[in-house]
Design an enzyme around this catalytic site. Structure first.
Site, PDB file in Angstrom:
ATOM      1  N   ASP A 223      -9.866  29.841  40.604  1.00  0.00           N
ATOM      2  CA  ASP A 223      -8.576  30.291  41.151  1.00  0.00           C
ATOM      3  C   ASP A 223      -8.789  31.178  42.373  1.00  0.00           C
ATOM      4  O   ASP A 223      -7.971  32.070  42.645  1.00  0.00           O
ATOM      5  CB  ASP A 223      -7.725  31.014  40.102  1.00  0.00           C
ATOM      6  CG  ASP A 223      -6.253  31.077  40.497  1.00  0.00           C
ATOM      7  OD1 ASP A 223      -5.848  30.385  41.459  1.00  0.00           O
ATOM      8  OD2 ASP A 223      -5.503  31.835  39.850  1.00  0.00           O
TER       9      ASP A 223
ATOM     10  N   HIS B 235      -7.808  27.322  45.628  1.00  0.00           N
ATOM     11  CA  HIS B 235      -6.847  27.349  46.740  1.00  0.00           C
ATOM     12  C   HIS B 235      -7.627  27.465  48.044  1.00  0.00           C
ATOM     13  O   HIS B 235      -8.430  28.385  48.204  1.00  0.00           O
ATOM     14  CB  HIS B 235      -5.922  28.566  46.633  1.00  0.00           C
ATOM     15  CG  HIS B 235      -5.137  28.595  45.356  1.00  0.00           C
ATOM     16  ND1 HIS B 235      -3.870  28.070  45.252  1.00  0.00           N
ATOM     17  CD2 HIS B 235      -5.449  29.069  44.116  1.00  0.00           C
ATOM     18  CE1 HIS B 235      -3.436  28.236  44.009  1.00  0.00           C
ATOM     19  NE2 HIS B 235      -4.369  28.833  43.300  1.00  0.00           N
TER      20      HIS B 235
ATOM     21  N   LYS C 172       0.433  19.508  38.988  1.00  0.00           N
ATOM     22  CA  LYS C 172       0.421  20.934  38.693  1.00  0.00           C
ATOM     23  C   LYS C 172       1.820  21.426  38.378  1.00  0.00           C
ATOM     24  O   LYS C 172       2.754  21.197  39.142  1.00  0.00           O
ATOM     25  CB  LYS C 172      -0.126  21.687  39.923  1.00  0.00           C
ATOM     26  CG  LYS C 172      -0.188  23.193  39.780  1.00  0.00           C
ATOM     27  CD  LYS C 172      -1.230  23.617  38.762  1.00  0.00           C
ATOM     28  CE  LYS C 172      -1.036  25.066  38.351  1.00  0.00           C
ATOM     29  NZ  LYS C 172      -1.898  25.983  39.055  1.00  0.00           N
TER      30      LYS C 172
ATOM     31  N   HIS D 123      -6.413  29.094  34.259  1.00  0.00           N
ATOM     32  CA  HIS D 123      -6.734  30.534  34.368  1.00  0.00           C
ATOM     33  C   HIS D 123      -6.191  31.364  33.212  1.00  0.00           C
ATOM     34  O   HIS D 123      -5.350  32.225  33.396  1.00  0.00           O
ATOM     35  CB  HIS D 123      -6.245  31.098  35.709  1.00  0.00           C
ATOM     36  CG  HIS D 123      -4.825  30.784  36.084  1.00  0.00           C
ATOM     37  ND1 HIS D 123      -3.764  31.004  35.256  1.00  0.00           N
ATOM     38  CD2 HIS D 123      -4.299  30.250  37.215  1.00  0.00           C
ATOM     39  CE1 HIS D 123      -2.659  30.640  35.852  1.00  0.00           C
ATOM     40  NE2 HIS D 123      -2.955  30.163  37.042  1.00  0.00           N
TER      41      HIS D 123
ATOM     42  N   HIS E   1       0.378  26.420  35.108  1.00  0.00           N
ATOM     43  CA  HIS E   1       0.355  27.877  35.268  1.00  0.00           C
ATOM     44  C   HIS E   1       1.162  28.415  34.093  1.00  0.00           C
ATOM     45  O   HIS E   1       2.385  28.322  34.091  1.00  0.00           O
ATOM     46  CB  HIS E   1       0.974  28.306  36.604  1.00  0.00           C
ATOM     47  CG  HIS E   1       0.964  29.798  36.772  1.00  0.00           C
ATOM     48  ND1 HIS E   1       0.118  30.442  37.634  1.00  0.00           N
ATOM     49  CD2 HIS E   1       1.667  30.767  36.135  1.00  0.00           C
ATOM     50  CE1 HIS E   1       0.306  31.752  37.524  1.00  0.00           C
ATOM     51  NE2 HIS E   1       1.247  31.971  36.626  1.00  0.00           N
TER      52      HIS E   1
ATOM     53  N   HIS F   4     -10.280  24.705  39.791  1.00  0.00           N
ATOM     54  CA  HIS F   4      -9.014  25.342  40.212  1.00  0.00           C
ATOM     55  C   HIS F   4      -9.282  26.158  41.481  1.00  0.00           C
ATOM     56  O   HIS F   4      -9.887  27.218  41.421  1.00  0.00           O
ATOM     57  CB  HIS F   4      -8.469  26.256  39.108  1.00  0.00           C
ATOM     58  CG  HIS F   4      -7.133  26.836  39.440  1.00  0.00           C
ATOM     59  ND1 HIS F   4      -6.074  26.798  38.566  1.00  0.00           N
ATOM     60  CD2 HIS F   4      -6.664  27.465  40.548  1.00  0.00           C
ATOM     61  CE1 HIS F   4      -5.020  27.385  39.120  1.00  0.00           C
ATOM     62  NE2 HIS F   4      -5.366  27.798  40.331  1.00  0.00           N
TER      63      HIS F   4
HETATM   64  N1  OTD Z   1      -2.620  33.722  43.653  1.00  0.00           N
HETATM   65  N2  OTD Z   1      -2.647  33.195  41.414  1.00  0.00           N
HETATM   66  C1  OTD Z   1      -2.402  31.897  41.725  1.00  0.00           C
HETATM   67  C2  OTD Z   1      -2.237  31.456  42.990  1.00  0.00           C
HETATM   68  C3  OTD Z   1      -2.359  32.390  43.975  1.00  0.00           C
HETATM   69  O1  OTD Z   1      -2.332  32.957  46.181  1.00  0.00           O
HETATM   70  C4  OTD Z   1      -2.232  32.029  45.381  1.00  0.00           C
HETATM   71  O2  OTD Z   1      -2.058  30.852  45.695  1.00  0.00           O
HETATM   72  C5  OTD Z   1      -2.281  30.975  40.624  1.00  0.00           C
HETATM   73  O3  OTD Z   1      -1.865  31.433  39.575  1.00  0.00           O
HETATM   74  O4  OTD Z   1      -2.595  29.806  40.767  1.00  0.00           O
HETATM   75  C6  OTD Z   1      -2.762  34.111  42.377  1.00  0.00           C
HETATM   76  O5  OTD Z   1      -2.989  35.289  42.091  1.00  0.00           O
HETATM   77 ZN    ZN Z   2      -4.289  29.205  41.343  1.00  0.00          ZN
HETATM   78 ZN    ZN Z   3      -1.565  29.719  38.491  1.00  0.00          ZN
END
Ligand code: OTD
Ligand code: ZN
Ligand code: ZN
Length: 352
Positions: free
Chosen positions: A256, A19, A104, A179, A141, A17
């Site tokens: 995450d 970003h 997702k 998460h 999520h 997971h």
């Molecule tokens: N931030 N939680 C999540 C994504 C982001 O900035 C984000 O993309 C998530 O839940 O996937 C988070 O705190």
């Molecule tokens: Zn995330």
């Molecule tokens: Zn999430």
């Protein structure tokens, strides 16, 4: 395995997971991850979101060109699609054929760039039917978004209102509860009955294994410890650490890691997300070491993820060493900077 252990060798882990954003900042977000992990599930919450196979392929090509310019070989991005009320069943067939790893589910409004998410899961039933048929995992999520529900209860309410009914309607659908942050989620995933098949799993972040909600308010508000789902009470952290280190194949690594520029975090409406990628493996090792369970790190970090996704395990080995690593107070992020988790402090373990 004793607490005095100072080195551990394991098969190289993957991050299930992650970003990494897009554009100028992607390069900076990608390097830290690709140094430690062999593969990562790339989240599709760009703006606009990655809702089709064509968009995912184009995003993948941009990631690969960044990897090339960073001189990184041997890191594989695993692409995902963002489920919306309007996703077509045909797109799932295509996604399967084109090697998309998962879809997702963001309940609309749950987190960063989730406005295009799902308003009513019932509208996605045809799509979910096809996903179940072709074995395409659904990553969720798991929080309800209704403003009447207390932010600390949103995950537990999601289990009762959304997840359990969904699993009843699609008993063979592979679901990753992403998460997880509560003892309710840990227990739900641990105890869920699956009629023999491995259809439910959960990822756990390093911050939810290492911190409770006090960390958001320690000596003043700490925006860099704010993420969604938000950190919970200590009893929840203990429950997560317990399942993560229990050797149960339903729990595996997903950082995450969610980078936001320093200014976007340190603001009147600071963005949610912890940038843990700088030394994510060190953070996990610290968490497992804290309960004397380093011997369980490899299955959690390197085996159960690929097993769930029906992908081969990695073969390369890495070594982690118990040697305090200083974490920079900030690092480059496109034209801006980013503040990593534990900035200005140390992490007990790091990649050798
Ligand atoms: N931030 N939680 C999540 C994504 C982001 O900035 C984000 O993309 C998530 O839940 O996937 C988070 O705190
Ligand atoms: Zn995330
Ligand atoms: Zn999430």
């Amino acid at each position: 395995m004793s607490n005095s252990q100072t080195q551990i060798e394991l098969i190289q882990p993957d991050d299930w997971h992650l970003h990494i954003r897009d554009g100028d900042v992607m390069r900076d977000a990608l390097g830290d991850t690709a140094r430690q992990f062999a593969r990562a599930i790339i989240m599709p919450n760009l703006n606009p979101p990655v809702t089709t196979v064509d968009l995912a392929k184009a995003y993948q090509a941009r990631i690969e060109s960044n990897l090339k310019s960073l001189g990184i070989n041997g890191f594989t991005p695993l692409m995902t699609l963002y489920l919306t009320d309007n996703t077509l069943a045909d797109e799932i067939q295509r996604a399967k054929a084109e090697g998309i790893a998962a879809l997702k589910l963001y309940p609309a409004g749950a987190t960063t760039n989730s406005d295009a998410g799902v308003n009513d899961i019932k509208r996605c039933y045809q799509v979910l039917e096809v996903m179940q048929q072709v074995g395409m995992p659904l990553l969720v999520h798991g929080e309800v978004t209704h403003p009447d529900v207390d932010i600390f209860d949103r995950e537990a309410v999601f289990i009762d209102q959304v997840l359990e009914p969904l699993r009843k309607d699609f008993p063979e659908l592979k679901i990753v509860f992403e998460h997880i942050t509560t003892k309710q989620a840990a227990q739900y995933v641990r105890d869920a009955s699956t009629s023999g098949k491995n259809t439910i799993a959960a990822t756990i972040t390093p911050q939810h294994l290492l911190m409770n909600r006090n960390a958001i308010f320690a000596g003043g508000i700490r925006p860099h410890n704010y993420c969604l789902p938000v950190l919970k009470r200590e009893e929840h952290r203990i429950a997560l650490l317990e399942v993560a280190t229990s050797g149960n194949l339903r729990f595996f690594l997903g950082t995450d890691s969610a980078p936001h520029a320093k200014g976007a975090k340190e603001s009147a409406r600071g963005c949610a997300g912890c940038y843990s990628a700088f030394n994510a493996l060190g953070l996990y090792a610290e968490a497992f070491d804290s309960v004397g369970k380093l011997n369980r790190l490899e299955t959690f970090a390197s085996f159960y993820g690929p097993d769930f996704y029906s992908l081969p395990r990695n073969t390369k080995k890495i070594t982690l060493t118990k040697k305090a690593q200083n974490i920079p107070s900030e690092q480059p992020f496109g034209d801006a900077t980013i503040v990593p988790l534990r900035a200005g402090e140390t992490i007990a373990w790091s990649l050798s």
